[in-house]
Motif scaffolding. Structure first.
Motif, PDB file in Angstrom:
ATOM      1  N   LEU A 214       0.801  -1.222   0.000  1.00  0.00           N
ATOM      2  CA  LEU A 214       0.000   0.000   0.000  1.00  0.00           C
ATOM      3  C   LEU A 214       0.838   1.279   0.000  1.00  0.00           C
ATOM      4  CD1 LEU A 214      -2.779   1.284   0.029  1.00  0.00           C
ATOM      5  CD2 LEU A 214      -2.767   1.108   2.535  1.00  0.00           C
ATOM      6  N   PRO A 215       1.883   1.412   0.869  1.00  0.00           N
ATOM      7  CA  PRO A 215       2.668   2.664   0.829  1.00  0.00           C
ATOM      8  C   PRO A 215       3.313   2.920  -0.530  1.00  0.00           C
ATOM      9  CG  PRO A 215       3.137   1.419   2.830  1.00  0.00           C
ATOM     10  CD  PRO A 215       2.338   0.526   1.945  1.00  0.00           C
ATOM     11  N   TYR A 216       3.833   1.853  -1.149  1.00  0.00           N
ATOM     12  CA  TYR A 216       4.463   2.011  -2.455  1.00  0.00           C
ATOM     13  C   TYR A 216       3.426   2.322  -3.530  1.00  0.00           C
ATOM     14  CZ  TYR A 216       8.358  -0.136  -0.002  1.00  0.00           C
ATOM     15  OH  TYR A 216       9.346  -0.409   0.897  1.00  0.00           O
ATOM     16  N   LEU A 217       2.249   1.749  -3.389  1.00  0.00           N
ATOM     17  CA  LEU A 217       1.180   2.027  -4.346  1.00  0.00           C
ATOM     18  C   LEU A 217       0.723   3.480  -4.258  1.00  0.00           C
ATOM     19  CD1 LEU A 217      -0.685   0.727  -6.465  1.00  0.00           C
ATOM     20  CD2 LEU A 217      -2.293   0.251  -4.605  1.00  0.00           C
ATOM     21  N   MET A 218       0.720   4.036  -3.049  1.00  0.00           N
ATOM     22  CA  MET A 218       0.262   5.416  -2.865  1.00  0.00           C
ATOM     23  C   MET A 218       1.237   6.431  -3.461  1.00  0.00           C
ATOM     24  SD  MET A 218      -2.675   5.218  -1.359  1.00  0.00           S
ATOM     25  CE  MET A 218      -2.917   6.832  -0.612  1.00  0.00           C
ATOM     26  N   VAL A 219       2.538   6.135  -3.394  1.00  0.00           N
ATOM     27  CA  VAL A 219       3.524   7.099  -3.891  1.00  0.00           C
ATOM     28  C   VAL A 219       3.873   6.876  -5.361  1.00  0.00           C
ATOM     29  CG1 VAL A 219       4.532   7.354  -1.608  1.00  0.00           C
ATOM     30  CG2 VAL A 219       5.519   5.697  -3.198  1.00  0.00           C
ATOM     31  N   THR A 220       3.371   5.801  -5.953  1.00  0.00           N
ATOM     32  CA  THR A 220       3.706   5.508  -7.346  1.00  0.00           C
ATOM     33  C   THR A 220       3.257   6.609  -8.308  1.00  0.00           C
ATOM     34  OG1 THR A 220       3.693   3.124  -6.976  1.00  0.00           O
ATOM     35  CG2 THR A 220       3.357   3.886  -9.230  1.00  0.00           C
TER      36      THR A 220
END
Length: 304
Positions: free
Chosen positions: A24-30
């Motif tokens: 989720l964190p990586y998906l949000m900053v992508t």
């Protein structure tokens, strides 16, 4: 007979849970990462690559030039003149904005009635676009009808043409305008560093017999060095990449042209995009090297 229940100690998780990866964190900053890459990284790589090619819209296709674009730049008298002007802008602009920023920050360090209003008014020159500032100061430098000409006429002097004739006077007046723009930000950055200095240090220094100048030299300056370093770096970036003020005040005249102006002339007037990319790469490298040198010389980690 009941079967005993085995319990895990607190804080111990199963192997499957400990190995579970949270996307989720990586998906949000992508999305932001892709936007930054597309907006900044890709054009930068494109410019670096094409700085080694001959890129002429009127003479396609691109051809390998190697270091030919860079060699051509240093053989151009206009580029060399703009480099000398830019060195003056950087040396004078960084020095004056830093000295004036430290002075303004020290004066604003202690709270007083109306300080918020003073800070709000002081930040206006930095908030204005460079083109607007150039137009405002153009009215001040205007020969015959400008403010300076009017003041000089009161003393019987001839307020003639101030910009465009004498090279040193032209770059000095243009740099006055830029210093007027970048000093407020320098003052705010240094003021933020001064606000972190405990008041007890000044009280202890006063008890030890230190006067205002001694406290400034032994407490204020050393502890404000991180803020001063950041202020100087932003001044280096602004002065090395100055464009609006010299272009609005002095047009395309070589007496006040900056290196950034030459990238515009070479790329969009001469349509020599390869040389324009090469000059942009040189400006970027110079900005990076000078900024790193300023940080290494000025910045010191402060531990209270």
């Amino acid at each position: 007979m009941t079967t005993p229940v085995l319990t895990r100690p607190a804080g111990v998780t199963t192997t499957s849970k400990s190995r579970r990866f949270d996307f989720l964190p990586y998906l949000m900053v992508t999305p932001v990462t892709l936007f930054v890459i597309g907006l900044a990284v890709v054009p930068a790589v494109f410019a670096v690559v094409q700085s080694f090619f001959i890129v002429d819209a009127l003479d396609p296709p691109m051809r390998w030039a190697g270091l030919g674009n860079f060699s051509k730049l240093f053989q151009d008298a206009a580029v060399r003149s703009s480099m000398a002007n830019t060195v003056f802008y950087v040396m004078v602009g960084v020095t004056l904005s830093t000295v004036l920023g430290i002075t303004a920050a020290v004066l604003l360090q202690r709270p007083f009635r109306g300080r918020s209003l003073v800070i709000a008014v002081m930040i206006l020159p930095w908030a204005l676009p460079g083109v607007v500032e150039g137009i405002l100061w153009q009215g001040i430098f205007e020969p015959g009808s400008g403010l300076i000409s009017g003041v000089m006429s009161l003393f019987g002097a001839d307020g003639g043409l101030l910009l465009g004739q004498d090279r040193l006077l032209t770059v000095a007046l243009i740099e006055v305008v830029q210093v007027w723009q970048i000093t407020p930000l320098s003052a705010l950055l240094i003021l933020a560093a001064l606000q972190l200095i405990p008041a007890e240090l000044y009280e202890a220094a006063q008890l030890d017999g230190c006067g205002p100048w001694a406290s400034f030299a032994r407490i204020t300056l050393p502890l404000a060095r991180p803020g001063i370093a950041v202020a100087m770096v932003q001044a280096v970036i602004a002065t090395l990449n100055v464009f609006d003020q010299p272009y609005v005040l002095n047009g395309a005249a070589s007496t006040g042209a900056s290196v950034t102006m030459q990238t515009y002339f070479i790329s969009f007037q001469n349509l020599d995009f390869g040389a324009g990319y090469a000059l942009t790469l040189l400006i970027t490298l110079a900005t990076l090297l000078v900024s790193v040198a300023v940080v290494r010389l000025v910045y010191r980690r402060v531990e209270l």
